[in-house]
Enzyme design. Structure first.
Site, PDB file in Angstrom:
ATOM      1  N   HIS A 101      -7.403   9.637   5.668  1.00 55.03           N
ATOM      2  CA  HIS A 101      -8.789   9.675   6.981  1.00 55.03           C
ATOM      3  C   HIS A 101     -10.065  10.787   6.981  1.00 55.03           C
ATOM      4  O   HIS A 101     -10.610  10.959   7.345  1.00 55.03           O
ATOM      5  CB  HIS A 101      -7.928   9.530   8.432  1.00 55.03           C
ATOM      6  CG  HIS A 101      -7.151   7.895   8.120  1.00 55.03           C
ATOM      7  ND1 HIS A 101      -6.085   7.964   7.648  1.00 55.03           N
ATOM      8  CD2 HIS A 101      -7.538   6.691   7.974  1.00 55.03           C
ATOM      9  CE1 HIS A 101      -5.192   6.807   8.397  1.00 55.03           C
ATOM     10  NE2 HIS A 101      -6.565   6.314   8.338  1.00 55.03           N
ATOM     11  N   ASP A 108      -8.447   1.239   0.269  1.00 56.72           N
ATOM     12  CA  ASP A 108      -8.214   1.597   1.648  1.00 56.72           C
ATOM     13  C   ASP A 108      -9.554   1.785   2.331  1.00 56.72           C
ATOM     14  O   ASP A 108     -10.749   2.174   1.587  1.00 56.72           O
ATOM     15  CB  ASP A 108      -7.328   2.633   1.616  1.00 56.72           C
ATOM     16  CG  ASP A 108      -6.684   3.091   3.088  1.00 56.72           C
ATOM     17  OD1 ASP A 108      -7.150   2.939   4.074  1.00 56.72           O
ATOM     18  OD2 ASP A 108      -5.997   3.728   3.257  1.00 56.72           O
ATOM     19  N   LYS A 125       0.975  -0.921  -0.461  1.00 57.04           N
ATOM     20  CA  LYS A 125      -0.009   0.187   0.108  1.00 57.04           C
ATOM     21  C   LYS A 125       1.128   1.158   0.266  1.00 57.04           C
ATOM     22  O   LYS A 125       2.373   1.328   0.040  1.00 57.04           O
ATOM     23  CB  LYS A 125      -1.037   0.073   1.150  1.00 57.04           C
ATOM     24  CG  LYS A 125      -0.579  -0.074   2.537  1.00 57.04           C
ATOM     25  CD  LYS A 125      -1.104  -0.675   3.469  1.00 57.04           C
ATOM     26  CE  LYS A 125      -0.448   0.164   5.050  1.00 57.04           C
ATOM     27  NZ  LYS A 125      -1.731  -0.946   5.961  1.00 57.04           N
ATOM     28  N   HIS A 126       0.261   1.715  -0.764  1.00 62.40           N
ATOM     29  CA  HIS A 126      -0.952   2.761  -0.982  1.00 62.40           C
ATOM     30  C   HIS A 126      -0.218   3.269  -2.420  1.00 62.40           C
ATOM     31  O   HIS A 126      -0.586   4.622  -2.803  1.00 62.40           O
ATOM     32  CB  HIS A 126      -1.907   3.764   0.089  1.00 62.40           C
ATOM     33  CG  HIS A 126      -1.470   3.427   1.579  1.00 62.40           C
ATOM     34  ND1 HIS A 126      -0.573   3.323   2.089  1.00 62.40           N
ATOM     35  CD2 HIS A 126      -2.588   3.392   2.094  1.00 62.40           C
ATOM     36  CE1 HIS A 126      -0.846   3.484   3.317  1.00 62.40           C
ATOM     37  NE2 HIS A 126      -1.624   3.257   3.276  1.00 62.40           N
TER      38      HIS A 126
END
Length: 488
Positions: free
Chosen positions: A183, A255, A170-171
């Site tokens: 986030h 995600d 990731k990512h």
């Protein structure tokens, strides 16, 4: 009545989650009905025996259930969230720059996961951390050099998968150049395709060549590739680039769709799920705060999108097929009789590695019994509230905790009472009040700084020494305390 076959198909593309240490009935029932699996978080983990019992309950519902976890070692740990990880994270491993060691560390982490029935590790982070102020990657990266990150990323993948745990790199296509946390918002990487290929994408090419079983999408906007939306919703990124150009054939995992970088951009988790599937994602990580009602809403949204033509059923069948192929790989790779004892790990492997990562600039002689001042730093959502610092490792040494913007340097100096000061922090260069506090103390006292976050290029003036650990795990903390001569 709806089509039960279609509902099962859609469930086969979802990674849900549940609260607490025991899977509730609805979480187990959904697995039996076709849910691809669950992602575990710190709230699901109390101890190895409890965790093994939880995963056994999920496997009893369906043997090939996917059980995923974010176990990166270092600053992002779920198994050791109560104490801090016994392994250094990627930045420390990159600083040591021994790919054999990286392979051994990840094989050890994988062995612990396999022993408790976890089948997919949502690791390693293979982003190239080129932004010193990156708030969410930092020490989770192997470094800022694409070639070094690529070599260690491949070693981490082969280490995990050598013990039967699927790795998820990731990512994609690279979160390392961002200065925002996905986030909370949708970060932008303003780079053309040529720069991405030279800077961000080499580690992904390396893990694909190493046989990585899964790749996780990034909720980042790369205007040159994704337009105004995140990479998670971009067919140009997930299909044309990842599969077409780099030849990846495994499962693409999103995600968490509850993150603002995806949910806000799409108008909700259900809409985000539809857009991610349409773009080429195979497994949809719903998030951490999940209940049965949320799963059913997401399922209904996807079924509705198939019904009204926003989503092709064949695309969902393809996604579920790739999720099933990943599950089959884990079923073949994981020991049949669980729980099993972890594979033998050399005693103190993680602590030995953390010692090798410590870098000292300046003079540590004559510290004696200093005053240790730990500067408060908020954790990211990815990290969670995991203990950090030198406290657990100090022997007969006084320690105080301060908030940089509220600390009175004169008062701290009085507490020191003539002793040297060791100032311990994470990302001090970007912490509000951090550089000012260091400067004020260094003007009147003998100060050593211990940086347990991403050090960047900042070096404070006037300090006697600057110690870099490249992470804040339990292992990193012990290594720093030993370097300072503050342990028994």
């Amino acid at each position: 009545m709806g089509d039960p076959g279609l509902r099962r198909l859609v469930l086969g593309t979802l990674l849900a989650a549940y609260p607490g240490p025991v899977p509730p009935d609805w979480a187990v029932d959904l697995v039996a009905e076709g849910l691809a699996g669950h992602t575990l978080f710190g709230t699901n983990v109390h101890d190895p025996a409890q965790l093994a019992a939880s995963t056994a309950a999920l496997r009893a519902a369906r043997p090939d259930v996917l059980v995923a976890i974010d176990e990166e070692g270092g600053d992002v740990t779920r198994l050791a969230h109560a104490t801090g990880s016994p392994y250094p994270g990627n930045a420390a491993l990159g600083a040591v720059d021994d790919t054999t060691l990286t392979h051994r560390i990840y094989a050890a982490i994988g062995a612990e996961l396999a022993a408790v029935g976890v089948t997919v590790d949502l690791a390693p982070t293979v982003d190239v951390n080129t932004a010193d102020d990156n708030p969410v990657i930092g020490t989770r990266a192997f470094g800022a050099d694409p070639a070094r990150v690529a070599a260690h990323s491949a070693a981490a993948v082969t280490g995990l998968q050598s013990v039967g745990v699927a790795a998820c790199a990731k990512h994609f296509p690279g979160h390392g150049a961002t200065i925002a946390d996905s986030h909370h918002e949708l970060p932008t990487v303003d780079a053309d395709a040529a720069l991405l290929r030279a800077r961000d994408l080499p580690p992904f090419a390396a893990v694909v060549d190493a046989g990585v079983q899964a790749v996780m999408t990034a909720h980042i906007r790369v205007p040159a590739l994704t337009g105004d939306g995140p990479a998670t919703f971009s067919r140009a990124v997930l299909v044309d680039l990842l599969r077409g150009e780099y030849g990846f054939t495994g499962a693409v995992i999103t995600d968490a769709l509850e993150m603002k970088g995806a949910a806000v951009a799409a108008g909700g988790v259900g809409s985000a799920a539809v857009r991610a599937l349409a773009a080429g994602a195979d497994l949809l990580c719903v998030g951490a705060k999940v209940d049965a009602a949320l799963v059913e809403r997401v399922v209904a949204e996807i079924i509705g999108a198939i019904g009204d033509g926003r989503l092709d059923r064949a695309r969902v069948e393809q996604a579920a097929g790739r999720a099933a192929a990943l599950a089959a790989w884990t079923l073949d790779a994981l020991p049949r009789d669980l729980p099993v004892p972890p594979a033998p790990v050399p005693a103190g492997l993680g602590y030995q590695a953390a010692r090798r990562a410590v870098r000292v600039e300046g003079d540590l002689t004559g510290l004696g019994r200093p005053l240790v001042v730990q500067v408060y730093a908020a954790a990211t959502i990815a990290e969670g509230r995991v203990p950090w610092g030198l406290g657990p490792h100090l022997s007969d040494v006084a320690q105080v905790r301060v908030i940089a913007t509220e600390a009175d340097p004169a008062a701290v100096g009085r507490l020191a009472a003539g002793r040297p000061i060791v100032l311990v922090g994470r990302h001090l260069h970007r912490l509000p009040g951090g550089p000012a506090l260091v400067g004020a103390l260094a003007a009147t006292h003998s100060v050593t700084v211990v940086e347990m976050g991403w050090p960047g290029r900042w070096r404070p003036e006037g300090v006697r020494a600057f110690v870099t650990t490249y992470g804040a795990s339990h292992a990193n903390g012990r290594a720093a305390a030993e370097a300072l001569g503050l342990t028994d």
